[in-house]
Write a protein that holds these residues in place. Sequence first.
Motif, PDB file in Angstrom:
ATOM      1  N   TYR A  50       0.846  -1.201   0.000  1.00 12.51           N
ATOM      2  CA  TYR A  50       0.000   0.000   0.000  1.00 12.51           C
ATOM      3  C   TYR A  50       0.881   1.251   0.000  1.00 12.51           C
ATOM      4  N   HIS A  51       1.894   1.244   0.842  1.00 13.32           N
ATOM      5  CA  HIS A  51       2.802   2.384   0.922  1.00 13.32           C
ATOM      6  C   HIS A  51       3.510   2.598  -0.418  1.00 13.32           C
ATOM      7  N   ALA A  52       4.011   1.556  -1.009  1.00 12.02           N
ATOM      8  CA  ALA A  52       4.709   1.668  -2.289  1.00 12.02           C
ATOM      9  C   ALA A  52       3.780   2.200  -3.382  1.00 12.02           C
ATOM     10  N   ALA A  83       2.928   6.177  -2.276  1.00  8.92           N
ATOM     11  CA  ALA A  83       3.950   7.106  -1.788  1.00  8.92           C
ATOM     12  C   ALA A  83       4.018   8.384  -2.630  1.00  8.92           C
ATOM     13  N   ALA A  84       3.995   8.258  -3.933  1.00  6.37           N
ATOM     14  CA  ALA A  84       4.076   9.453  -4.793  1.00  6.37           C
ATOM     15  C   ALA A  84       2.848  10.329  -4.618  1.00  6.37           C
ATOM     16  N   ARG A  85       1.691   9.715  -4.505  1.00 10.74           N
ATOM     17  CA  ARG A  85       0.454  10.481  -4.304  1.00 10.74           C
ATOM     18  C   ARG A  85       0.465  11.207  -2.957  1.00 10.74           C
ATOM     19  N   ALA A  86       0.965  10.564  -1.907  1.00  9.46           N
ATOM     20  CA  ALA A  86       1.053  11.181  -0.588  1.00  9.46           C
ATOM     21  C   ALA A  86       2.033  12.352  -0.609  1.00  9.46           C
ATOM     22  N   SER A  87       3.137  12.187  -1.299  1.00 11.95           N
ATOM     23  CA  SER A  87       4.119  13.263  -1.412  1.00 11.95           C
ATOM     24  C   SER A  87       3.536  14.455  -2.155  1.00 11.95           C
ATOM     25  N   SER A  88       2.819  14.199  -3.213  1.00 11.74           N
ATOM     26  CA  SER A  88       2.185  15.260  -3.986  1.00 11.74           C
ATOM     27  C   SER A  88       1.131  15.992  -3.162  1.00 11.74           C
ATOM     28  N   MET A 135      -0.097   8.686   5.896  1.00  9.93           N
ATOM     29  CA  MET A 135       1.058   8.825   5.000  1.00  9.93           C
ATOM     30  C   MET A 135       1.291  10.291   4.659  1.00  9.93           C
ATOM     31  N   VAL A 136       0.225  11.012   4.371  1.00 10.42           N
ATOM     32  CA  VAL A 136       0.340  12.440   4.028  1.00 10.42           C
ATOM     33  C   VAL A 136       0.860  13.213   5.237  1.00 10.42           C
ATOM     34  N   ARG A 137       0.357  12.893   6.414  1.00 12.97           N
ATOM     35  CA  ARG A 137       0.804  13.573   7.635  1.00 12.97           C
ATOM     36  C   ARG A 137       2.305  13.369   7.841  1.00 12.97           C
ATOM     37  N   ARG A 138       2.766  12.143   7.668  1.00 12.77           N
ATOM     38  CA  ARG A 138       4.207  11.870   7.815  1.00 12.77           C
ATOM     39  C   ARG A 138       5.015  12.599   6.742  1.00 12.77           C
ATOM     40  N   GLU A 139       4.478  12.639   5.542  1.00 11.62           N
ATOM     41  CA  GLU A 139       5.167  13.317   4.446  1.00 11.62           C
ATOM     42  C   GLU A 139       5.213  14.828   4.687  1.00 11.62           C
TER      43      GLU A 139
END
Length: 62
Positions: free
Chosen positions: A6-8, A11-16, A51-55
């Motif tokens: 799920y993370h993999a 990850a790009a979407r969360a970073s964006s 994930m977004v919060r961590r990013e």
Amino acid sequence: MSRQQYHADNAARASSEARRLLDQRAALGPRWLAWVASELYQLSPPEFANMVRRELERQSAG
């Protein structure tokens, strides 16, 4: 789906998404923190919101 997969996959979407939120910091000034909290609350599923919060933390520190 495993947590790692799920993370993999997201990850790009969360970073964006974190970048989008950070880009509003200057425009919103002191209202930014409350705005970000409401944006994070609306994200789904909760795993993605985390994930977004961590990013956000990572990008803010860097």
